[in-house]
Design an enzyme around this catalytic site. Structure first.
Site, mmCIF file in Angstrom:
data_model
loop_
_atom_site.group_PDB
_atom_site.id
_atom_site.type_symbol
_atom_site.label_atom_id
_atom_site.label_comp_id
_atom_site.label_asym_id
_atom_site.label_seq_id
_atom_site.Cartn_x
_atom_site.Cartn_y
_atom_site.Cartn_z
ATOM 1 N N ASP A 160 -9.809 -11.830 -3.768
ATOM 2 C CA ASP A 160 -10.024 -10.580 -4.468
ATOM 3 C C ASP A 160 -9.078 -10.623 -5.690
ATOM 4 O OD1 ASP A 160 -10.514 -7.641 -4.677
ATOM 5 O OD2 ASP A 160 -8.423 -7.542 -4.074
ATOM 6 N N ASP B 25 -7.817 -7.569 -8.054
ATOM 7 C CA ASP B 25 -6.817 -6.496 -8.167
ATOM 8 C C ASP B 25 -6.060 -6.334 -6.853
ATOM 9 O OD1 ASP B 25 -7.583 -4.775 -10.813
ATOM 10 O OD2 ASP B 25 -9.373 -5.613 -9.877
ATOM 11 N N ASP C 280 -7.238 -7.099 -0.224
ATOM 12 C CA ASP C 280 -6.307 -6.029 0.149
ATOM 13 C C ASP C 280 -7.018 -4.713 0.440
ATOM 14 O OD1 ASP C 280 -7.042 -5.433 -2.475
ATOM 15 O OD2 ASP C 280 -5.114 -4.478 -2.922
HETATM 16 O O1 LIG Z 1 -11.947 -2.950 -10.089
HETATM 17 C C1 LIG Z 1 -12.304 -2.734 -8.919
HETATM 18 O O2 LIG Z 1 -13.251 -1.997 -8.605
HETATM 19 C C2 LIG Z 1 -11.531 -3.411 -7.793
HETATM 20 O O3 LIG Z 1 -11.426 -4.781 -7.974
HETATM 21 P P1 LIG Z 1 -11.088 -5.767 -6.728
HETATM 22 O O4 LIG Z 1 -12.375 -5.947 -5.986
HETATM 23 O O5 LIG Z 1 -10.599 -7.025 -7.401
HETATM 24 O O6 LIG Z 1 -10.006 -5.116 -5.902
#
Ligand SMILES: O=C(O)COP(=O)(O)O
Length: 233
Positions: free
Chosen positions: A24, A26, A183
């Site tokens: 992932d 963020d 996360d």
């Molecule tokens: O920007 C988002 O909606 C979250 O991004 P992620 O899936 O990398 O946590």
């Protein structure tokens, strides 16, 4: 048997071969919260509101603009001014996408080690591709990733299995031979939906009240380098 440190089922692990690692973005690969919080505080600035501290916004940083606008401006997609506020947020974020953002400590060493072991790695994020690509380029990892799957790469985003299947198709490795580090509960749901082993990045943007034991994860780690304990040589 459950491993005391990591919570993974040892017998599953012994039978498994890891051939690739997916991340992932963020709150897992990169610490994007400071730049996302700055974008939210820019929205507040335009409405004469004082900035909110990073600690308040950080747990929402995996939930994109909607999650941050909810906690920071108390608006939802149904609110009349949502679009206007979201545009201010996104405009600021697009222009300041990698000011304070950096890889989590130990992540670059982990990536180096995966590459040393010839294990392909890639990103599966819900971030739209117009942000994913420039961010990964600014961080210097866009060309090293075997795949960059964004929230709009497939018609469905996580927790739907489509992005996970798309990543596996591109790297040409079966889901059961991949680890997915994330996360958020939707990361574990997406991994489980394709029989991929989901690992919780406990260092990420996780709320204090999250019940991680209910996320049906294969394992949990507290630093990126701990992932190597799940990938024996
Ligand atoms: O920007 C988002 O909606 C979250 O991004 P992620 O899936 O990398 O946590």
């Amino acid at each position: 048997m459950i491993d005391q440190d990591f919570g993974f089922r040892t017998e599953d692990w012994e039978a498994a071969t890891v051939k690739a690692v997916l991340f992932d973005l963020d709150g897992t690969f990169a610490d994007t919260a400071p730049d996302l919080a700055a974008a939210l505080n820019q929205v507040r600035f335009t409405r004469n509101l004082t900035p909110l501290p990073l600690e308040v916004l950080r747990p929402q940083a995996s939930h994109g603009s909607a999650g941050l606008l909810k906690v920071g401006m108390n608006v939802t997609p149904d609110s009349p001014d949502f679009i206007e506020l979201r545009d201010i947020f996104l405009n600021h974020y697009a222009n300041n996408i990698c000011v304070h953002t950096a890889l989590f400590e130990g992540m670059s060493d982990l990536i180096n080690e995966l590459e040393l072991r010839s294990l392909p790695w890639g990103i599966v994020t819900n971030k739209p591709h117009i942000y994913t690509l420039p961010l990964m380029q600014a961080l210097g990892y866009a060309d090293r990733a075997a795949c960059l799957i964004s929230g709009d790469t497939c018609s469905n985003a996580k927790p739907h299995p489509d992005p996970m299947n798309k990543a596996c198709e591109i790297i040409n490795i079966a889901p059961e031979n991949c680890l997915y580090l994330g996360d958020d509960v939707r990361d574990m749901q997406a991994a489980n939906a394709v029989n991929m082993r989901g690992v919780i990045a406990r260092y990420g943007y996780i709320s204090a009240d999250a019940k991680l034991e209910n996320w049906a994860a294969h394992a949990m780690i507290d630093t990126p380098l701990e992932l190597l304990k799940l990938i024996p040589l």
